[in-house]
Design a protein around this motif. Structure first.
Motif: not given
Length: 272
Positions: A18-21, A237-238, A246-248
């Motif tokens: 998802a690109g969180t890193t 965008a995930a 991710i939101v949680t």
């Protein structure tokens, strides 16, 4: 691998995809802000935490170091480059192995960094012997931390050091905070967040000599809201399978960081 291991690996695969890193500046652990340096960006602060860990490992050029829960490889590569040591990183996320290996290939320390899929709760016997080991926010995913610490001890030479950077509970979470803690545990596949005494007891039970335990919770506290902001920015965008988590996670991290009972320990121990 255990079902908990599979769940943790799947969660970090999901976050990586998802690109969180990237949103957090590369590292996937808390940052450290010195007093008066609150303007420092997240990426620099997370590197600062890595450096604090490395300083406590008492490294010498040529040492062999084990990174337990290596993430996407940023700490391992940074430590290998700055201390002229060999680092082996392990993780239960196949996606992280791919990313860490690619990162290391671009490093001047490429021949001194390696990554492999392995479970800290069941370390393979062929790892070899290390001069030092570190674990940044990885032990909290293990059901039995003391057992994992005891097994880690077998892979470290006598006199070798262990450095742990991890969350802790200063006081038990009560009232509404209990729901926040339960949500963190569920959403981030955390097995549990120890108190300082539980960290001490786990090390003693596993046969490590405690050198230092610092609560640096106030120095890392900005991490939670900054991480939450980054997670919120990318949620739209995930991929659908990741967006809700991710939101949680963002809301839970924000609430956890606001709670004065949320601490963060930097632990140094030594094998007798």
């Amino acid at each position: 691998m255990t079902s908990q291991t599979d769940a943790v690996g799947g969660k970090y695969d999901q976050f990586a995809q998802a690109g969180t890193t990237e949103a957090l500046g590369g590292n996937i652990h808390a940052g450290y802000w010195d007093s008066g340096a609150e303007h420092v960006p997240m990426a620099a602060a997370t590197d600062r935490l890595t450096d604090l860990v490395a300083e406590r490992l008492a490294l010498r050029p040529g040492d062999r170091v084990l990174d337990v829960g290596c993430g996407n490889g940023f700490p391992a590569v940074r430590i290998a480059e700055t201390h002229d040591v060999h680092v082996t990183g392990i993780t239960v996320s196949a996606e992280e192995i791919t990313r860490a290996t690619a990162l290391a290939a671009e490093s001047p320390a490429a021949d001194r960094v390696a990554f492999r899929l392995a479970d800290a709760a069941d370390l393979p016997d062929d790892l070899g012997t290390f001069d030092a080991v570190f674990a940044i926010e990885s032990l909290l995913h293990l059901e039995d931390q003391a057992a994992a610490l005891a097994r880690l001890r077998r892979f470290v030479r006598p006199g070798g050091r262990l450095v742990v950077a991890d969350l802790c509970q200063r006081e038990p979470f009560t009232g509404a905070a209990e729901a926040v803690l339960a949500g963190m545990v569920r959403t981030l596949e955390i097995a549990g967040i120890n108190s300082e005494q539980e960290h001490r007891d786990g090390l003693r039970k596993a046969g490590w000599d405690l050198v230092e335990l610092l609560d640096i919770g106030e120095n890392v506290r900005p991490s939670y809201e900054l991480a939450a902001q980054a997670f919120r920015r990318i949620a739209d965008a995930a991929p659908p399978f990741a967006a809700a988590d991710i939101v949680t996670a963002a809301e839970l991290m924000s609430a956890f960081g606001e709670n004065p009972s949320s601490g963060y320990v930097l632990i140094t121990a030594q094998r007798p």
